[in-house]
Motif scaffolding. Structure first.
Motif, PDB file in Angstrom:
ATOM      1  N   SER A  95      28.630  -6.471  -5.905  1.00  0.00           N
ATOM      2  CA  SER A  95      27.546  -5.953  -5.073  1.00  0.00           C
ATOM      3  C   SER A  95      26.399  -6.931  -4.908  1.00  0.00           C
ATOM      4  CB  SER A  95      27.000  -4.658  -5.690  1.00  0.00           C
ATOM      5  OG  SER A  95      28.031  -3.728  -5.880  1.00  0.00           O
ATOM      6  N   PHE A  96      26.518  -8.128  -5.475  1.00  0.00           N
ATOM      7  CA  PHE A  96      25.432  -9.100  -5.388  1.00  0.00           C
ATOM      8  C   PHE A  96      25.524  -9.838  -4.060  1.00  0.00           C
ATOM      9  CE2 PHE A  96      23.282 -13.129  -6.306  1.00  0.00           C
ATOM     10  CZ  PHE A  96      22.105 -12.651  -6.848  1.00  0.00           C
TER      11      PHE A  96
ATOM     12  N   HIS B 291      29.273 -10.287  -0.481  1.00  0.00           N
ATOM     13  CA  HIS B 291      28.909  -9.890  -1.838  1.00  0.00           C
ATOM     14  C   HIS B 291      29.829 -10.547  -2.867  1.00  0.00           C
ATOM     15  CE1 HIS B 291      27.197  -6.624   0.617  1.00  0.00           C
ATOM     16  NE2 HIS B 291      26.281  -6.545  -0.321  1.00  0.00           N
TER      17      HIS B 291
ATOM     18  N   ARG C 173      24.380  -8.477 -13.984  1.00  0.00           N
ATOM     19  CA  ARG C 173      23.912  -7.350 -14.788  1.00  0.00           C
ATOM     20  C   ARG C 173      24.865  -6.175 -14.795  1.00  0.00           C
ATOM     21  NH1 ARG C 173      17.801  -5.537 -14.127  1.00  0.00           N
ATOM     22  NH2 ARG C 173      18.411  -4.850 -12.056  1.00  0.00           N
ATOM     23  N   CYS C 174      25.309  -5.722 -13.623  1.00  0.00           N
ATOM     24  CA  CYS C 174      26.139  -4.506 -13.582  1.00  0.00           C
ATOM     25  C   CYS C 174      27.630  -4.811 -13.482  1.00  0.00           C
ATOM     26  CB  CYS C 174      25.711  -3.602 -12.434  1.00  0.00           C
ATOM     27  SG  CYS C 174      26.008  -4.273 -10.794  1.00  0.00           S
TER      28      CYS C 174
ATOM     29  N   CYS D 272      27.965  -9.234  -9.729  1.00  0.00           N
ATOM     30  CA  CYS D 272      26.596  -9.187 -10.249  1.00  0.00           C
ATOM     31  C   CYS D 272      26.622  -9.476 -11.746  1.00  0.00           C
ATOM     32  CB  CYS D 272      25.981  -7.815  -9.993  1.00  0.00           C
ATOM     33  SG  CYS D 272      24.359  -7.598 -10.740  1.00  0.00           S
TER      34      CYS D 272
ATOM     35  N   CYS E 267      21.287  -7.631  -5.844  1.00  0.00           N
ATOM     36  CA  CYS E 267      22.421  -6.736  -6.030  1.00  0.00           C
ATOM     37  C   CYS E 267      22.136  -5.412  -5.324  1.00  0.00           C
ATOM     38  CB  CYS E 267      22.665  -6.501  -7.512  1.00  0.00           C
ATOM     39  SG  CYS E 267      24.022  -5.362  -7.824  1.00  0.00           S
TER      40      CYS E 267
ATOM     41  N   LYS F  81      20.444 -12.742  -2.363  1.00  0.00           N
ATOM     42  CA  LYS F  81      20.289 -12.919  -3.801  1.00  0.00           C
ATOM     43  C   LYS F  81      19.793 -11.642  -4.484  1.00  0.00           C
ATOM     44  CE  LYS F  81      21.150 -17.454  -4.258  1.00  0.00           C
ATOM     45  NZ  LYS F  81      22.196 -17.596  -3.251  1.00  0.00           N
TER      46      LYS F  81
ATOM     47  N   TYR G  37      19.385  -6.095  -9.240  1.00  0.00           N
ATOM     48  CA  TYR G  37      19.141  -7.383  -9.894  1.00  0.00           C
ATOM     49  C   TYR G  37      18.755  -8.418  -8.849  1.00  0.00           C
ATOM     50  CZ  TYR G  37      20.170 -11.551 -12.693  1.00  0.00           C
ATOM     51  OH  TYR G  37      20.083 -12.753 -13.359  1.00  0.00           O
TER      52      TYR G  37
END
Length: 97
Positions: A29-30, A19, A24-25, A22, A37, A35, A42
């Motif tokens: 965790s992405f 990971h 967005r957040c 991310c 999150c 690909k 996302y």
């Protein structure tokens, strides 16, 4: 030498990241290969949310961030969303005499 299982001896061999951050957040965790999150979901347009984790919803819900736009709405609603008007000047009564 104690590296057969998945315990203490095996942790020295772990150096690949599954990971990353991310967009967005902002959490780590992405999943790089998937690909996706694992926290916010996302690139899906809808935010990842499950009712079996009420506490996680509470952490991420509206009001836990800055609310740059939404925090002004109750006051603007109270005044009927008026725009472009100036406040009326208060009359000076006993202060001038």
């Amino acid at each position: 030498m104690g590296k057969i299982g998945k315990g203490t001896g095996s942790f020295g061999k772990r150096h690949n990241k599954t990971h990353t951050l991310c967009v967005r957040c902002g959490k780590r965790s992405f999943h790089i290969q998937k690909k996706v999150c694992s926290s916010c979901g996302y690139p899906s347009s809808k935010i990842r949310k499950y009712n079996w984790s009420v506490k996680a919803i509470r952490r991420k819900t509206t009001g836990t961030g800055r609310m740059r736009h939404l925090r002004h709405m109750p006051r603007r609603f109270k005044n009927g969303f008026r725009e472009g008007t100036a406040a009326v000047k208060a009359k000076t009564t006993a202060a001038s005499s």
